[in-house]
Design a protein around this motif. Structure first.
Motif, PDB file in Angstrom:
ATOM      1  N   HIS A 102       0.817  -1.210   0.000  1.00 36.11           N
ATOM      2  CA  HIS A 102       0.000   0.000   0.000  1.00 36.11           C
ATOM      3  C   HIS A 102       0.854   1.265   0.000  1.00 36.11           C
ATOM      4  CE1 HIS A 102      -3.760   2.172   0.611  1.00 36.11           C
ATOM      5  NE2 HIS A 102      -3.146   2.915   1.525  1.00 36.11           N
ATOM      6  N   GLY A 103       1.867   1.316   0.835  1.00 35.40           N
ATOM      7  CA  GLY A 103       2.705   2.519   0.901  1.00 35.40           C
ATOM      8  C   GLY A 103       3.407   2.795  -0.425  1.00 35.40           C
ATOM      9  N   PHE A 104       3.938   1.744  -1.069  1.00 37.05           N
ATOM     10  CA  PHE A 104       4.601   1.920  -2.361  1.00 37.05           C
ATOM     11  C   PHE A 104       3.608   2.428  -3.413  1.00 37.05           C
ATOM     12  CE2 PHE A 104       7.708  -1.822  -1.386  1.00 37.05           C
ATOM     13  CZ  PHE A 104       8.236  -1.102  -0.323  1.00 37.05           C
ATOM     14  N   ALA A 105       2.392   1.884  -3.367  1.00 34.28           N
ATOM     15  CA  ALA A 105       1.387   2.274  -4.352  1.00 34.28           C
ATOM     16  C   ALA A 105       0.974   3.741  -4.178  1.00 34.28           C
ATOM     17  CB  ALA A 105       0.170   1.363  -4.250  1.00 34.28           C
ATOM     18  N   LEU A 106       0.959   4.225  -2.927  1.00 37.94           N
ATOM     19  CA  LEU A 106       0.635   5.640  -2.696  1.00 37.94           C
ATOM     20  C   LEU A 106       1.614   6.558  -3.431  1.00 37.94           C
ATOM     21  CD1 LEU A 106      -0.241   5.618   1.127  1.00 37.94           C
ATOM     22  CD2 LEU A 106      -1.832   6.045  -0.765  1.00 37.94           C
ATOM     23  N   VAL A 107       2.883   6.173  -3.461  1.00 41.20           N
ATOM     24  CA  VAL A 107       3.890   6.982  -4.174  1.00 41.20           C
ATOM     25  C   VAL A 107       3.524   7.097  -5.649  1.00 41.20           C
ATOM     26  CG1 VAL A 107       6.325   7.092  -4.845  1.00 41.20           C
ATOM     27  CG2 VAL A 107       5.695   6.341  -2.533  1.00 41.20           C
ATOM     28  N   GLU A 108       3.140   5.951  -6.258  1.00 41.01           N
ATOM     29  CA  GLU A 108       2.788   5.975  -7.682  1.00 41.01           C
ATOM     30  C   GLU A 108       1.521   6.791  -7.914  1.00 41.01           C
ATOM     31  OE1 GLU A 108       5.011   4.790  -9.684  1.00 41.01           O
ATOM     32  OE2 GLU A 108       6.125   4.028  -7.950  1.00 41.01           O
ATOM     33  N   LEU A 109       0.568   6.700  -6.993  1.00 41.70           N
ATOM     34  CA  LEU A 109      -0.675   7.458  -7.146  1.00 41.70           C
ATOM     35  C   LEU A 109      -0.400   8.961  -7.068  1.00 41.70           C
ATOM     36  CD1 LEU A 109      -4.105   6.535  -5.636  1.00 41.70           C
ATOM     37  CD2 LEU A 109      -3.330   8.901  -5.603  1.00 41.70           C
ATOM     38  N   ILE A 110       0.500   9.364  -6.173  1.00 42.81           N
ATOM     39  CA  ILE A 110       0.797  10.786  -6.016  1.00 42.81           C
ATOM     40  C   ILE A 110       1.409  11.344  -7.291  1.00 42.81           C
ATOM     41  CG2 ILE A 110       2.293  12.426  -4.811  1.00 42.81           C
ATOM     42  CD1 ILE A 110       1.908  10.540  -2.302  1.00 42.81           C
ATOM     43  N   GLU A 111       2.419  10.657  -7.855  1.00 48.16           N
ATOM     44  CA  GLU A 111       3.030  11.195  -9.080  1.00 48.16           C
ATOM     45  C   GLU A 111       2.029  11.204 -10.221  1.00 48.16           C
ATOM     46  OE1 GLU A 111       6.800  11.095 -12.041  1.00 48.16           O
ATOM     47  OE2 GLU A 111       6.670   9.472 -10.571  1.00 48.16           O
ATOM     48  N   ALA A 112       1.308  10.087 -10.418  1.00 45.47           N
ATOM     49  CA  ALA A 112       0.352  10.039 -11.521  1.00 45.47           C
ATOM     50  C   ALA A 112      -0.739  11.095 -11.347  1.00 45.47           C
ATOM     51  CB  ALA A 112      -0.262   8.638 -11.604  1.00 45.47           C
ATOM     52  N   GLY A 113      -1.207  11.277 -10.099  1.00 49.14           N
ATOM     53  CA  GLY A 113      -2.242  12.271  -9.852  1.00 49.14           C
ATOM     54  C   GLY A 113      -1.771  13.672 -10.163  1.00 49.14           C
ATOM     55  N   VAL A 114      -0.536  14.008  -9.756  1.00 53.85           N
ATOM     56  CA  VAL A 114       0.001  15.335 -10.039  1.00 53.85           C
ATOM     57  C   VAL A 114       0.117  15.561 -11.536  1.00 53.85           C
ATOM     58  CG1 VAL A 114       2.078  16.771  -9.864  1.00 53.85           C
ATOM     59  CG2 VAL A 114       1.199  15.591  -7.849  1.00 53.85           C
ATOM     60  N   ARG A 115       0.621  14.568 -12.284  1.00 53.66           N
ATOM     61  CA  ARG A 115       0.818  14.720 -13.734  1.00 53.66           C
ATOM     62  C   ARG A 115      -0.515  14.835 -14.473  1.00 53.66           C
ATOM     63  NH1 ARG A 115       5.920  16.083 -12.845  1.00 53.66           N
ATOM     64  NH2 ARG A 115       7.313  14.321 -12.367  1.00 53.66           N
ATOM     65  N   CYS A 116      -1.556  14.195 -13.910  1.00 55.84           N
ATOM     66  CA  CYS A 116      -2.874  14.219 -14.576  1.00 55.84           C
ATOM     67  C   CYS A 116      -3.742  15.379 -14.119  1.00 55.84           C
ATOM     68  CB  CYS A 116      -3.627  12.918 -14.285  1.00 55.84           C
ATOM     69  SG  CYS A 116      -2.898  11.476 -15.038  1.00 55.84           S
ATOM     70  N   GLY A 117      -3.297  16.133 -13.145  1.00 56.51           N
ATOM     71  CA  GLY A 117      -4.106  17.228 -12.640  1.00 56.51           C
ATOM     72  C   GLY A 117      -5.091  16.814 -11.564  1.00 56.51           C
ATOM     73  N   ALA A 118      -4.998  15.589 -11.061  1.00 56.27           N
ATOM     74  CA  ALA A 118      -5.873  15.126  -9.977  1.00 56.27           C
ATOM     75  C   ALA A 118      -5.228  15.506  -8.656  1.00 56.27           C
ATOM     76  CB  ALA A 118      -6.082  13.608 -10.074  1.00 56.27           C
ATOM     77  N   LEU A 119      -5.149  16.811  -8.419  1.00 52.77           N
ATOM     78  CA  LEU A 119      -4.354  17.320  -7.308  1.00 52.77           C
ATOM     79  C   LEU A 119      -4.962  16.988  -5.952  1.00 52.77           C
ATOM     80  CD1 LEU A 119      -3.272  20.781  -8.772  1.00 52.77           C
ATOM     81  CD2 LEU A 119      -2.073  18.582  -8.837  1.00 52.77           C
ATOM     82  N   ASP A 120      -6.272  17.034  -5.839  1.00 53.60           N
ATOM     83  CA  ASP A 120      -6.908  16.716  -4.561  1.00 53.60           C
ATOM     84  C   ASP A 120      -6.647  15.244  -4.190  1.00 53.60           C
ATOM     85  OD1 ASP A 120      -7.844  19.269  -4.370  1.00 53.60           O
ATOM     86  OD2 ASP A 120      -9.869  18.801  -5.083  1.00 53.60           O
ATOM     87  N   GLU A 121      -6.744  14.380  -5.179  1.00 48.10           N
ATOM     88  CA  GLU A 121      -6.499  12.961  -4.931  1.00 48.10           C
ATOM     89  C   GLU A 121      -5.041  12.736  -4.534  1.00 48.10           C
ATOM     90  OE1 GLU A 121      -7.503   8.664  -7.110  1.00 48.10           O
ATOM     91  OE2 GLU A 121      -7.723  10.559  -8.212  1.00 48.10           O
ATOM     92  N   ALA A 122      -4.133  13.452  -5.206  1.00 45.10           N
ATOM     93  CA  ALA A 122      -2.717  13.321  -4.879  1.00 45.10           C
ATOM     94  C   ALA A 122      -2.446  13.842  -3.467  1.00 45.10           C
ATOM     95  CB  ALA A 122      -1.868  14.075  -5.897  1.00 45.10           C
ATOM     96  N   ALA A 123      -3.088  14.940  -3.104  1.00 45.79           N
ATOM     97  CA  ALA A 123      -2.876  15.511  -1.777  1.00 45.79           C
ATOM     98  C   ALA A 123      -3.369  14.572  -0.685  1.00 45.79           C
ATOM     99  CB  ALA A 123      -3.579  16.857  -1.673  1.00 45.79           C
ATOM    100  N   GLU A 124      -4.512  13.925  -0.908  1.00 44.28           N
ATOM    101  CA  GLU A 124      -5.033  12.978   0.074  1.00 44.28           C
ATOM    102  C   GLU A 124      -4.109  11.769   0.201  1.00 44.28           C
ATOM    103  OE1 GLU A 124      -7.092  10.714   2.789  1.00 44.28           O
ATOM    104  OE2 GLU A 124      -7.101  12.890   2.377  1.00 44.28           O
TER     105      GLU A 124
END
Length: 914
Positions: A712-734
């Motif tokens: 789970h922790g490793f996957a959060l890292v991937e979600l944060i980068e992908a979210g930032v690049r896609c403009g899903a900033l709220d999701e990345a921040a959470e």
């Protein structure tokens, strides 16, 4: 007496065998599996091979159906003539061979070390002349010999050794899978007719000839034997009825008709010879004397061409032996085994004597059962877990007392499970379950049945079974109960999101109600309490107790080997790269030393992932391939996650998606919900590397839907980068908020490093730069080089967007070089594109060590650089010293060096690239 049909044709087959000998004479190892149905001529080809190897040292062995339970019996036939050379081996290998062959009372040897000792023997023997080992009827080898010979066969390379197996079907000996094969098929019609004419003097009706040729399908033994079963009328006119039974059955029937015409004493003598697989002529005559049989009983069998006792007892064909034994009346078989038992020296060979005694009766007999139990203990000391189970199973069958019978069957089931045969263990549990077991035994049975379910599938069926076993055990044996709760919790972690009823939280809650550990808790107790806290109180509350468990775990090798996969997952969950590395390394070595084929693939997969995160892709690939080979051989649940993750980090899209598709189908079929999170994380890494951020975000969302331990922790890292690049900033921040909670509690450089660059991704200005710099500083002090390269990449990308091109070029070039050396092609290409955008030039990648050296050559080069000798490298990698030298020669050529000393002068980066 001829032991095989004469040759007709077989030019291609003989050429293949002659080429094998030529290659061995040239110093190249060759292994071949000769495959074909019974009677098709395999033994005749082996005879030709042996006759053609007059300049070789030759050893010949044959598997025997009645010796399959005797540990190392087949291997001993091959090694016995050269065992005197074991004194030339290193002490561990010498001692392992002595223990395996009953030459010492040492504890059970590690199967891998036995295999390495056999490789050492081969190297010693071939120093004088080439060696040929021939194994007939390999389908009847004892399991331990088959595993050891397969181990040796897969590691032969630079020794002048030929190893040839004859087997009816590959499925009969799965251990030999993947080796070169020579298929032996029936003769053509013209050769079949010629062979038939040579066996039948006088004129034969053409229709009868055509019928026999068609019915035999070119099988030489059938052509020679089937006519013997036809009456003169049938031979003259062909009025017999075609037999639809399998060819082997028809050939056996032909032998049996010949047997029926022999005197009763001759039949009993043949049966006695068939009941003893070792072919000891003196033993046969001692047994015959006890049966009141003399030399005159042998003559009719010799005249009929069924047996030869010159030097060693040999039947015309293995089908003769099986036909004689399989169709003999039970009282006659018991009489033969009884005579053989009485003729066997109880001091020199107590186990074989006990085995014959066990087959000399069907009446329960506690004395014989007790002797078999002693034999099981001796088999266990020699490392023969399968033989241990066989002795105990027969002991259970002969045990008069039902309660004691159940206990022996339960012990046999445990031994069978530990040998890597869970299906066979389940059958023994069924036997035990029919006996009047006490409550503790019933609870142990339930636990073993649940362990089997977990080993086979790692799915949703195991957690409720293990939890039920733990609930039963806890009031009867608190220590075993707590272990069962830990097993239940581990299985629930694997079942993950697919098991809503008995998930980690439910098992953890039950475990917290279990009996307390006591004033001196074991590492296992600390592990259980820490994990129970993790799933009932949350991540932050569990960090301290889990860290205590990690540091306490492992003083006892047996405990460590049983449970290592949980501490390894926990270490990753706590971002503790040092403990992550130590647990995986120790687990791999302990499992190798113990020959623990169920646990070893998991250990290899864990260590492969550690190597991957350290940027050592070649080492990771080598271990991942070994794990796959072992699970394919044992039939246990596959361990391919490390291969999937490696393909993802390399940016190999087709390979990753193929693994992911296969893996998802596999884990869903088994109910291993943890695999869903793992595959989501891996594909998110792939797509982030390729710059396909929408796809990466979708995959990371799947992974983050459930709190899979160590993922789970490793996957959060991937979600944060992908979210930032896609403009899903709220999701990345959470996602960052959840990541910070974990990494701040973990407190390691790895944890703070990934937290810092993920924080930088959602920050601006000086705050972003401060976090990028902290990430690089933190990760440089860790073992996770691949994350350090990624921190340089995202910092360089940020600097370019800030229009600080000169600063960006340094970090992007560092990232590009690191990713290129490790083989992370997609991330390297992403760095290259960014570097070009800054006006910089990515240095064209030259052909380096990674392109030149194979994974095994890379391992050998690194170990040689560390100063290990060839025997030490061979012992670690389970290959012979001569094979090490062969690989080093190729390494020297590829690296354009001439000595081991020059390896030490190569840059560290050069060897890390292999």
């Amino acid at each position: 007496m001829s032991t095989s049909p004469p040759f007709r044709d077989r030019h291609n087959e003989r050429d293949a065998l002659d080429q094998l000998l030529s290659a061995v004479r040239a110093g190249q190892s060759r292994v071949l599996v000769v495959r074909g149905e019974a009677g098709v001529g395999k033994t005749a080809l082996l005879d030709h091979l042996v006759r053609s190897a007059a300049d070789f040292r030759v050893a010949r062995a044959a598997g025997h159906e009645y010796e399959m339970e005797l540990t190392y019996a087949g291997l001993h036939q091959l090694c016995a003539p050269v065992l005197g050379m074991r004194e030339r081996l290193p002490p561990p290998q010498r001692d392992a061979l002595a223990a395996a062959f009953g030459l010492s009372a040492a504890p059970a040897p590690d199967r891998f070390v036995v295999g390495l000792g056999v490789l050492g023997l081969l190297s010693a023997v071939t120093a004088e002349r080439p060696l040929l080992w021939v194994v007939d009827d390999a389908q009847w080898l004892d399991k331990t010999s088959a595993l050891t010979l397969a181990f040796v066969a897969h590691r032969l390379l630079a020794e002048p050794v030929g190893l040839v197996f004859a087997v009816r079907e590959p499925s009969h000996v799965p251990e030999l899978g993947g080796l070169a094969e020579l298929l032996i098929e029936g003769l053509g019609d013209s050769d079949s007719r010629a062979l038939l004419d040579s066996a039948l003097p006088g004129r034969l009706d053409e229709l009868v000839r055509d019928r026999i040729v068609a019915e035999s399908r070119g099988n030489p033994l059938a052509l020679l034997e089937l006519p013997q079963s036809l009456t003169p009328t049938e031979l003259a006119g062909g009025f017999g009825v075609l037999d639809a039974s399998p060819m082997a059955d028809r050939i056996e029937q032909s032998f049996l008709r010949r047997l029926d015409s022999l005197p009763a004493g001759t039949r009993q003598l043949l049966l006695t010879a068939a009941a003893d697989p070792i072919g000891d002529v003196a033993l046969l005559w001692r047994a015959a004397d006890r049966l009141g049989l003399g030399a005159d009983a042998l003559a009719p069998a010799q005249s009929a061409g069924l047996i030869d006792v010159r030097g060693r007892v040999r039947f015309r064909h293995p089908l003769v032996r099986s036909a004689i034994y399989g169709t003999a009346p039970l009282p006659d078989r018991e009489r033969a085994h009884r005579a053989l038992a009485e003729a066997t020296d109880p001091d020199a060979d107590p186990d074989r004597r006990a085995w014959h005694r066990a087959h000399a009766t069907t009446t329960p007999d506690e004395e014989i059962a007790a002797q078999l139990e002693l034999s099981a203990g001796r088999a266990a000391q020699r490392g023969g877990i399968a033989a241990t189970a066989a002795f105990l199973e027969r002991a259970a069958e002969l045990t008069p007392d039902p309660a004691r019978r159940g206990g022996r069957a339960l012990t046999a089931a445990r031994a069978t499970f530990e040998s890597g045969a869970p299906d066979a263990a389940d059958k023994l549990l069924a036997i035990a379950g029919l006996c009047p077991l006490d409550d503790l035994q019933r609870a142990r049975l339930a636990r073993l049945r649940a362990q089997i379910a977990f080993a086979l599938r790692r799915g949703t069926d195991a957690p409720p079974l293990l939890l039920d076993a733990a609930d039963r055990l806890a009031p009867l044996d608190p220590r075993l109960g707590r272990e069962a709760y830990l097993e239940a919790l581990g299985s629930a972690i694997f079942a993950g999101r697919l098991n809503e009823d008995v998930g980690p939280r439910e098992v953890a809650a039950a475990a917290r109600n279990a009996p307390a550990a006591g004033p001196e808790p074991r590492p296992v107790d600390l592990l259980l309490d820490g994990l129970a806290s993790r799933f009932t109180e949350g991540y932050v509350a569990s960090v301290a107790p889990l860290r205590r468990a990690l540091h306490a775990f492992g003083p006892e090798p047996d405990d460590f080997m049983r449970w290592f996969w949980l501490p390894w997952l926990i270490a990753g969950d706590l971002w503790d790269d040092t403990m992550w590395h130590e647990v995986a390394t120790r687990a791999t070595q302990l499992c190798r030393d113990a020959g623990a084929l169920i646990a070893l693939p998991l250990a290899l997969g864990n260590r492969a992932v550690v190597h991957l995160h350290a940027g050592e892709f070649a080492a990771a690939e080598s271990l991942a391939e070994e794990a796959i080979a072992i699970t394919d051989a044992t039939g246990n649940a596959p361990v391919r996650y490390s291969s999937l993750l490696l393909a993802a980090w390399r940016g190999a899209e087709a390979e990753t998606l193929e693994y992911a598709t296969w893996g998802l189908e596999n884990v869903l079929a088994r109910g291993e919900g943890r695999g869903i999170g793992g595959h989501g994380y891996a594909t998110a890494v792939l797509f982030n590397g390729l710059g396909r951020y929408e796809d990466a975000l979708a995959a990371a969302r799947t992974a983050c839907e459930y709190d899979d331990l160590g993922i789970h922790g490793f996957a959060l890292v991937e979600l944060i980068e992908a979210g930032v690049r896609c403009g899903a900033l709220d999701e990345a921040a959470e996602a960052l908020r959840r990541l910070e909670e974990r990494t701040n509690a973990a407190g390691t450089d790895w944890a703070h490093g990934v937290r810092a660059w993920c924080t930088a991704l959602v920050s601006e200005g000086a705050a972003a730069e401060e976090n990028y710099c902290e990430a690089i500083d933190r990760l440089a002090r860790s073992r996770v080089a691949i994350h350090l390269a990624r921190a340089h990449l995202v910092y360089g990308e940020w600097l370019r967007r800030e229009n600080r091109r000169a600063d960006a070029r340094g970090h992007l070039r560092t990232a590009y070089d690191m990713f290129t050396r490790t083989g992370a092609e997609a991330f390297a290409e992403r760095a290259r594109r960014e570097l070009l955008a800054t006006g910089g030039a990515a240095r064209k990648r030259t052909v380096d060590t990674r392109d030149l050296l194979t994974p095994q050559e890379g391992q050998i080069a690194r170990l040689a650089r560390e100063g290990l000798s060839n025997p030490e490298i061979g012992a670690q990698l389970f290959i012979s010293p001569r094979t090490v030298q062969y690989h080093l020669g190729k390494v020297f050529t590829k690296l354009e060096i001439t000595s081991r000393g020059q390896l030490g002068r190569l840059p560290e980066s050069k060897l890390r690239a292999v």
